[in-house]
Motif scaffolding. Structure first.
Motif, PDB file in Angstrom:
ATOM      1  N   ALA A  90      20.670   0.072   7.185  1.00  0.00           N
ATOM      2  CA  ALA A  90      19.005   1.074   6.599  1.00  0.00           C
ATOM      3  C   ALA A  90      18.563   0.614   5.644  1.00  0.00           C
ATOM      4  O   ALA A  90      18.943  -0.608   5.140  1.00  0.00           O
ATOM      5  N   ARG A  91      17.452   1.055   5.852  1.00  0.00           N
ATOM      6  CA  ARG A  91      15.927   0.089   5.135  1.00  0.00           C
ATOM      7  C   ARG A  91      16.578   0.803   4.134  1.00  0.00           C
ATOM      8  O   ARG A  91      16.413   2.181   3.339  1.00  0.00           O
ATOM      9  N   ALA A  92      16.193  -0.332   2.575  1.00  0.00           N
ATOM     10  CA  ALA A  92      16.476  -0.233   1.174  1.00  0.00           C
ATOM     11  C   ALA A  92      15.614   0.860   0.437  1.00  0.00           C
ATOM     12  O   ALA A  92      16.355   1.319  -0.383  1.00  0.00           O
ATOM     13  N   GLY A  93      14.569   1.510   0.576  1.00  0.00           N
ATOM     14  CA  GLY A  93      13.930   1.976  -0.080  1.00  0.00           C
ATOM     15  C   GLY A  93      14.002   3.301   0.028  1.00  0.00           C
ATOM     16  O   GLY A  93      13.971   4.544  -0.001  1.00  0.00           O
ATOM     17  N   GLN A  94      14.834   3.849   1.167  1.00  0.00           N
ATOM     18  CA  GLN A  94      15.433   4.906   1.757  1.00  0.00           C
ATOM     19  C   GLN A  94      16.757   4.987   1.392  1.00  0.00           C
ATOM     20  O   GLN A  94      16.524   6.216   0.532  1.00  0.00           O
ATOM     21  N   ALA A  95      17.718   4.129   1.570  1.00  0.00           N
ATOM     22  CA  ALA A  95      18.618   4.496   0.780  1.00  0.00           C
ATOM     23  C   ALA A  95      18.885   4.391   0.061  1.00  0.00           C
ATOM     24  O   ALA A  95      20.677   5.236  -0.864  1.00  0.00           O
ATOM     25  N   GLU A  96      18.395   3.820  -0.678  1.00  0.00           N
ATOM     26  CA  GLU A  96      18.657   3.611  -2.784  1.00  0.00           C
ATOM     27  C   GLU A  96      19.139   5.446  -2.738  1.00  0.00           C
ATOM     28  O   GLU A  96      19.645   5.446  -3.953  1.00  0.00           O
ATOM     29  N   VAL A  99      25.093  -4.787  -3.661  1.00  0.00           N
ATOM     30  CA  VAL A  99      24.183  -4.285  -2.517  1.00  0.00           C
ATOM     31  C   VAL A  99      23.630  -5.294  -2.286  1.00  0.00           C
ATOM     32  O   VAL A  99      22.784  -5.653  -2.944  1.00  0.00           O
ATOM     33  N   LYS A 100      23.926  -6.391  -0.508  1.00  0.00           N
ATOM     34  CA  LYS A 100      23.198  -7.645  -0.430  1.00  0.00           C
ATOM     35  C   LYS A 100      21.742  -6.715   0.286  1.00  0.00           C
ATOM     36  O   LYS A 100      21.956  -5.622   1.275  1.00  0.00           O
ATOM     37  N   THR A 101      20.924  -6.992   0.509  1.00  0.00           N
ATOM     38  CA  THR A 101      19.718  -6.573   1.119  1.00  0.00           C
ATOM     39  C   THR A 101      19.129  -7.639   0.955  1.00  0.00           C
ATOM     40  O   THR A 101      18.839  -8.906   0.083  1.00  0.00           O
ATOM     41  N   ASP A 102      18.808  -7.805   2.863  1.00  0.00           N
ATOM     42  CA  ASP A 102      18.156  -9.135   2.841  1.00  0.00           C
ATOM     43  C   ASP A 102      17.189  -8.164   4.453  1.00  0.00           C
ATOM     44  O   ASP A 102      17.640  -7.368   4.875  1.00  0.00           O
ATOM     45  N   GLN A 103      15.597  -8.818   4.103  1.00  0.00           N
ATOM     46  CA  GLN A 103      14.368  -8.433   4.476  1.00  0.00           C
ATOM     47  C   GLN A 103      14.646  -6.776   4.884  1.00  0.00           C
ATOM     48  O   GLN A 103      14.725  -6.280   5.775  1.00  0.00           O
ATOM     49  N   GLY A 104      14.989  -6.059   3.544  1.00  0.00           N
ATOM     50  CA  GLY A 104      14.302  -4.506   3.554  1.00  0.00           C
ATOM     51  C   GLY A 104      15.343  -3.645   4.014  1.00  0.00           C
ATOM     52  O   GLY A 104      14.880  -2.759   4.026  1.00  0.00           O
ATOM     53  N   ARG A 105      16.590  -4.417   4.242  1.00  0.00           N
ATOM     54  CA  ARG A 105      17.640  -3.921   4.647  1.00  0.00           C
ATOM     55  C   ARG A 105      19.104  -4.470   4.400  1.00  0.00           C
ATOM     56  O   ARG A 105      18.957  -4.578   3.879  1.00  0.00           O
ATOM     57  N   TYR A 106      19.877  -3.223   3.340  1.00  0.00           N
ATOM     58  CA  TYR A 106      21.066  -3.119   3.572  1.00  0.00           C
ATOM     59  C   TYR A 106      21.842  -3.890   4.394  1.00  0.00           C
ATOM     60  O   TYR A 106      22.518  -3.428   5.043  1.00  0.00           O
TER      61      TYR A 106
END
Length: 170
Positions: A111-117, A149-156
């Motif tokens: 999922a996109r990190a900004g939305q999933a947070e 949580v590992k985020t890469d290229q804006g996704r979890y």
């Protein structure tokens, strides 16, 4: 509010947890010989069965299952596993081993990190810190277990337990 009632294992060796919902539906969780968990009875007469692995991740769901029934099954499994962790904690067990997937958040991988947070927060996790290499650290609200949580290229990319509380210290 859901009421939980743990029943004694039956003659077949199945452990059952009953979760009562306002519509009088009762989810029944059975432990299978291979360690998987079977959930039935989310809606009276539906025949829906959802199969979970021991970590609480969905393996399979019946074709007759509605999305609301699958959510109720996931809620029942989460409650059951939380109750088991609480019981284990009282018996001296510690946080899950480092690298263990956080089943309650596994659906957010990709999922996109900004939305999933926001979803992570809604599920009872509290942000502690982030670092420059794409890792963020969260405390699981009910247990205070540390989660990475590992985020890469804006996704979890992954959501795992760290193995100890030291990673969640500022």
């Amino acid at each position: 509010m859901k009421s939980l009632r743990t029943l004694a294992p039956t003659i077949l060796g199945l452990l059952t947890l009953t979760v009562t919902h306002p519509v009088n539906a009762q989810a029944v969780i059975d432990t299978l010989d291979n360690g998987n968990l079977s959930v039935t009875g989310m809606r009276s007469g539906s025949g829906c069965t959802v199969l979970f692995n021991p970590q609480g991740e969905i393996i399979q769901q019946g074709q007759s299952c509605r999305s609301t029934e699958v959510r109720k099954a996931q809620t029942a499994i989460d409650s059951y596993l939380q109750e088991q962790r609480t019981s284990d904690d009282h018996n001296g067990n510690r946080q899950p081993e480092a690298g263990t997937t956080v089943s309650r958040l596994s659906d957010l991988v990709g999922a996109r990190a900004g939305q999933a947070e926001n979803t992570v927060k809604e599920r009872g996790y509290r942000w502690v810190k982030s670092d420059d290499s794409g890792y963020s650290y969260w405390l699981e609200g009910e247990t205070n277990y540390c989660v990475t949580v590992k985020t890469d290229q804006g996704r979890y990319q992954s959501i795992i337990y760290t193995g100890g509380p030291v990673d969640c210290q500022n």
